[in-house]
Design a protein around this motif. Structure first.
Motif, PDB file in Angstrom:
ATOM      1  N   LEU A 161     -22.664  77.658 -37.217  1.00 47.96           N
ATOM      2  CA  LEU A 161     -22.703  76.494 -38.088  1.00 47.96           C
ATOM      3  C   LEU A 161     -21.384  75.743 -38.021  1.00 47.96           C
ATOM      4  O   LEU A 161     -20.311  76.341 -38.162  1.00 47.96           O
ATOM      5  CB  LEU A 161     -22.992  76.923 -39.536  1.00 47.96           C
ATOM      6  CG  LEU A 161     -24.232  77.790 -39.745  1.00 47.96           C
ATOM      7  CD1 LEU A 161     -24.363  78.161 -41.223  1.00 47.96           C
ATOM      8  CD2 LEU A 161     -25.488  77.083 -39.253  1.00 47.96           C
ATOM      9  N   LEU A 162     -21.479  74.436 -37.812  1.00 44.38           N
ATOM     10  CA  LEU A 162     -20.303  73.570 -37.819  1.00 44.38           C
ATOM     11  C   LEU A 162     -20.320  72.762 -39.112  1.00 44.38           C
ATOM     12  O   LEU A 162     -21.326  72.134 -39.435  1.00 44.38           O
ATOM     13  CB  LEU A 162     -20.326  72.630 -36.612  1.00 44.38           C
ATOM     14  CG  LEU A 162     -20.236  73.303 -35.239  1.00 44.38           C
ATOM     15  CD1 LEU A 162     -20.472  72.285 -34.136  1.00 44.38           C
ATOM     16  CD2 LEU A 162     -18.886  73.994 -35.061  1.00 44.38           C
ATOM     17  N   THR A 163     -19.225  72.772 -39.830  1.00 44.33           N
ATOM     18  CA  THR A 163     -19.179  72.078 -41.110  1.00 44.33           C
ATOM     19  C   THR A 163     -17.889  71.278 -41.249  1.00 44.33           C
ATOM     20  O   THR A 163     -16.839  71.658 -40.696  1.00 44.33           O
ATOM     21  CB  THR A 163     -19.322  73.058 -42.289  1.00 44.33           C
ATOM     22  OG1 THR A 163     -19.292  72.320 -43.521  1.00 44.33           O
ATOM     23  CG2 THR A 163     -18.214  74.091 -42.298  1.00 44.33           C
ATOM     24  N   THR A 164     -17.995  70.191 -41.991  1.00 44.54           N
ATOM     25  CA  THR A 164     -16.808  69.394 -42.314  1.00 44.54           C
ATOM     26  C   THR A 164     -16.123  69.902 -43.576  1.00 44.54           C
ATOM     27  O   THR A 164     -15.029  69.440 -43.908  1.00 44.54           O
ATOM     28  CB  THR A 164     -17.198  67.916 -42.501  1.00 44.54           C
ATOM     29  OG1 THR A 164     -18.199  67.821 -43.523  1.00 44.54           O
ATOM     30  CG2 THR A 164     -17.753  67.333 -41.212  1.00 44.54           C
ATOM     31  N   HIS A 165     -16.753  70.839 -44.287  1.00 47.65           N
ATOM     32  CA  HIS A 165     -16.106  71.451 -45.448  1.00 47.65           C
ATOM     33  C   HIS A 165     -14.887  72.254 -44.990  1.00 47.65           C
ATOM     34  O   HIS A 165     -14.941  72.959 -43.972  1.00 47.65           O
ATOM     35  CB  HIS A 165     -17.071  72.400 -46.167  1.00 47.65           C
ATOM     36  CG  HIS A 165     -18.109  71.705 -47.000  1.00 47.65           C
ATOM     37  ND1 HIS A 165     -17.827  71.173 -48.232  1.00 47.65           N
ATOM     38  CD2 HIS A 165     -19.424  71.467 -46.772  1.00 47.65           C
ATOM     39  CE1 HIS A 165     -18.930  70.635 -48.743  1.00 47.65           C
ATOM     40  NE2 HIS A 165     -19.911  70.798 -47.876  1.00 47.65           N
ATOM     41  N   VAL A 166     -13.819  72.184 -45.736  1.00 49.35           N
ATOM     42  CA  VAL A 166     -12.630  72.988 -45.455  1.00 49.35           C
ATOM     43  C   VAL A 166     -12.805  74.342 -46.126  1.00 49.35           C
ATOM     44  O   VAL A 166     -13.013  74.425 -47.345  1.00 49.35           O
ATOM     45  CB  VAL A 166     -11.355  72.291 -45.966  1.00 49.35           C
ATOM     46  CG1 VAL A 166     -10.136  73.184 -45.746  1.00 49.35           C
ATOM     47  CG2 VAL A 166     -11.167  70.948 -45.275  1.00 49.35           C
ATOM     48  N   LEU A 167     -12.722  75.413 -45.350  1.00 48.13           N
ATOM     49  CA  LEU A 167     -12.957  76.764 -45.858  1.00 48.13           C
ATOM     50  C   LEU A 167     -11.676  77.574 -45.749  1.00 48.13           C
ATOM     51  O   LEU A 167     -11.011  77.573 -44.708  1.00 48.13           O
ATOM     52  CB  LEU A 167     -14.071  77.452 -45.056  1.00 48.13           C
ATOM     53  CG  LEU A 167     -15.373  76.657 -44.868  1.00 48.13           C
ATOM     54  CD1 LEU A 167     -16.366  77.457 -44.037  1.00 48.13           C
ATOM     55  CD2 LEU A 167     -15.976  76.284 -46.208  1.00 48.13           C
ATOM     56  N   THR A 168     -11.357  78.295 -46.829  1.00 48.02           N
ATOM     57  CA  THR A 168     -10.131  79.096 -46.836  1.00 48.02           C
ATOM     58  C   THR A 168     -10.368  80.570 -47.107  1.00 48.02           C
ATOM     59  O   THR A 168      -9.443  81.370 -47.005  1.00 48.02           O
ATOM     60  CB  THR A 168      -9.142  78.552 -47.894  1.00 48.02           C
ATOM     61  OG1 THR A 168      -9.764  78.599 -49.186  1.00 48.02           O
ATOM     62  CG2 THR A 168      -8.754  77.115 -47.570  1.00 48.02           C
ATOM     63  N   ASN A 169     -11.617  80.948 -47.477  1.00 44.51           N
ATOM     64  CA  ASN A 169     -11.884  82.357 -47.775  1.00 44.51           C
ATOM     65  C   ASN A 169     -13.344  82.693 -47.461  1.00 44.51           C
ATOM     66  O   ASN A 169     -14.189  81.792 -47.294  1.00 44.51           O
ATOM     67  CB  ASN A 169     -11.551  82.675 -49.243  1.00 44.51           C
ATOM     68  CG  ASN A 169     -12.348  81.829 -50.219  1.00 44.51           C
ATOM     69  OD1 ASN A 169     -13.575  81.926 -50.281  1.00 44.51           O
ATOM     70  ND2 ASN A 169     -11.661  80.989 -50.987  1.00 44.51           N
ATOM     71  N   PRO A 170     -13.676  83.997 -47.372  1.00 47.08           N
ATOM     72  CA  PRO A 170     -15.034  84.405 -47.024  1.00 47.08           C
ATOM     73  C   PRO A 170     -16.104  83.928 -48.001  1.00 47.08           C
ATOM     74  O   PRO A 170     -17.243  83.660 -47.587  1.00 47.08           O
ATOM     75  CB  PRO A 170     -14.945  85.941 -47.010  1.00 47.08           C
ATOM     76  CG  PRO A 170     -13.511  86.231 -46.713  1.00 47.08           C
ATOM     77  CD  PRO A 170     -12.749  85.149 -47.389  1.00 47.08           C
TER      78      PRO A 170
END
Length: 455
Positions: A295-304
């Motif tokens: 999955l490619l997302t524009t959301h910025v993710l910093t944790n599981p």
């Protein structure tokens, strides 16, 4: 049922009335036969004139439906699921009538429907239609794909939905558009509206740029990422697949996609930053193909936990499959419509797509989890009839009591399902049950009107 979910205003009062009447008939008596929908010759002529009228267009129908959806999104976390479905309408006869090729090989003719639905990410309530596009591949041979601009390709539909969602649903707290592999288009990411986020299932093993400055391939990079979580989910049944519980391993990382070569369009940036969430099934003891979602997302993710949330949101894409099933086999049998003129059929498909949302709202509200009001799908004078029917349909056991508060859509869905033949004991009512129940409700409501008029 509400008529104003319907087909918009076209300046001609008779035309407007014809659109509302057709929508009402589709909701109350879902089927693909104009004659049966009408019930009499006068309404059959009215519906036919409406669909043949040059003032009626798919864009107007979809725009009016989107405006109705926009009224319900304020302050909500909204996801928009979109996909395309082929409508198979026949072979030689359909070809002679002007329908273009669909499916593999070109032997079957029909139309294509691209739909986008808005859903409340918190309670899964179906908020309405965001867009619907229907088209016929009747242009003959086209130029090579790489020599055409995206605006002249069918793939433009993915970009258009994102733009319409950003504009129509601007009152929402957040908007995330979710789509499958066919939407993995570089320009799709580049043209993203500022107020819209994406979750796209990757299709292409793209070249990516590493922090070291070197290049790598997306899929191999995802496989090498460290595991950050493992969890179980229920995979719903589908044609050729039983429901099962799958154990999934989660990985994620920021990635920098490189622009494809040759360039898919002028003026596109050399790179674009996204986040990849790699989800792989490790419980492959079911005999089927194990899940592997990139999955490619524009959301910025910093944790599981945030990465897991992306997986949960992507799984809600299944709603669009239920929508197409309602249109085809579980509610309207749209592919059985015997309409020889493609332009008329295109408009009929759009009108049916708008009406199918109402059926789905009832199905999805049946457990009371969406917390929707009865006014979201019914007219004010429907409520006393529904309450009287509920009292009559309730039985002596606890299971045969309507468990939902009056005034909620769940309360109405329970009544409609019971009218459709559901016993309240076995399984959950689906689109077919709701379809039958709505038809029964229509007859009962008409009967109460006759009584009130002393006819």
């Amino acid at each position: 049922m509400r008529e104003e979910i319907g087909l918009g205003r076209f300046g001609d009062r008779r035309l407007e009335k014809g659109g509302w009447s057709l929508h009402e008939a589709l909701v109350r008596r879902p089927c693909s036969c104009i004659r049966r929908l009408a019930g009499n010759r006068a309404r059959e002529v009215q519906f036919t004139r409406f669909l043949r009228n040059k003032k009626v267009g798919v864009a107007e129908m979809a725009s009016h439906a989107a405006a109705r959806t926009a009224d319900r999104v304020a302050g909500r976390e909204v996801i928009v699921v979109q996909d395309t479905s082929e409508l198979f309408l026949g072979g030689r006869r359909a070809k002679a009538n002007g329908y273009g090729p669909v499916g593999k090989g070109g032997g079957v003719r029909g139309l294509l429907l691209h739909a986008a639905l808005a859903i409340d990410a918190g309670n899964d309530a179906l908020l309405g239609l965001v867009d619907a596009q229907v088209w016929n591949r009747d242009k003959g041979k086209v130029t090579a794909r790489r020599s055409r601009a995206t605006t002249n390709k069918e793939s433009q539909r993915w970009i258009s939905v994102a733009a319409k969602a950003g504009k129509a649903l601007s009152a929402a707290r957040s908007i995330t558009v979710i789509s499958d592999r066919e939407s993995d288009i570089y320009e799709h990411f580049v043209r993203r509206p500022a107020n819209v986020e994406f979750i796209v299932r990757a299709s292409w093993d793209r070249q990516i740029k590493l922090t070291s400055g070197k290049s790598a391939r997306l899929f191999a990079f995802g496989t090498r990422l460290p595991k950050v979580d493992q969890f179980s989910v229920t995979i719903p049944a589908a044609p050729g697949r039983k429901e099962r519980t799958a154990r999934l391993v989660l990985r994620f990382s920021p990635v920098t996609l490189c622009r494809p070569h040759p360039s898919p369009g002028p003026g596109l940036p050399d790179t674009i930053g996204l986040t990849m969430v790699d989800v792989r099934e490790v419980s492959a003891d079911h005999g089927g193909k194990p899940i592997h979602w990139r999955l490619l997302t524009t959301h910025v993710l910093t944790n599981p936990d945030q990465a897991r949330r992306i997986v949960d949101l992507y799984r809600k894409r299944w709603v669009i499959e239920e929508f197409f099933r309602t249109l085809k086999t579980a509610g309207f049998d749209i592919e059985e419509a015997d309409i020889g003129e493609p332009e008329v059929m295109i408009k009929f498909v759009a009108a049916t797509a708008v009406a199918a949302v109402t059926i789905m709202q009832l199905v999805r509200s049946r457990d009371g989890m969406t917390q929707e009001s009865i006014a979201d799908a019914f007219e004010p004078d429907d409520q006393p009839v529904l309450e009287a029917l509920s009292a009559q349909l309730e039985g002596a056991t606890v299971k045969q009591k309507n468990p939902f508060p009056k005034g909620t859509l769940a309360f109405a869905a329970w009544v409609i399902a019971r009218l459709g033949g559901w016993t309240a004991y076995y399984g959950k009512p689906g689109p077919k049950i709701m379809r039958l129940g709505l038809e029964a409700f229509r007859r009962i409501k008409h009967g109460t009107t006759l009584k009130l008029r002393n006819v």
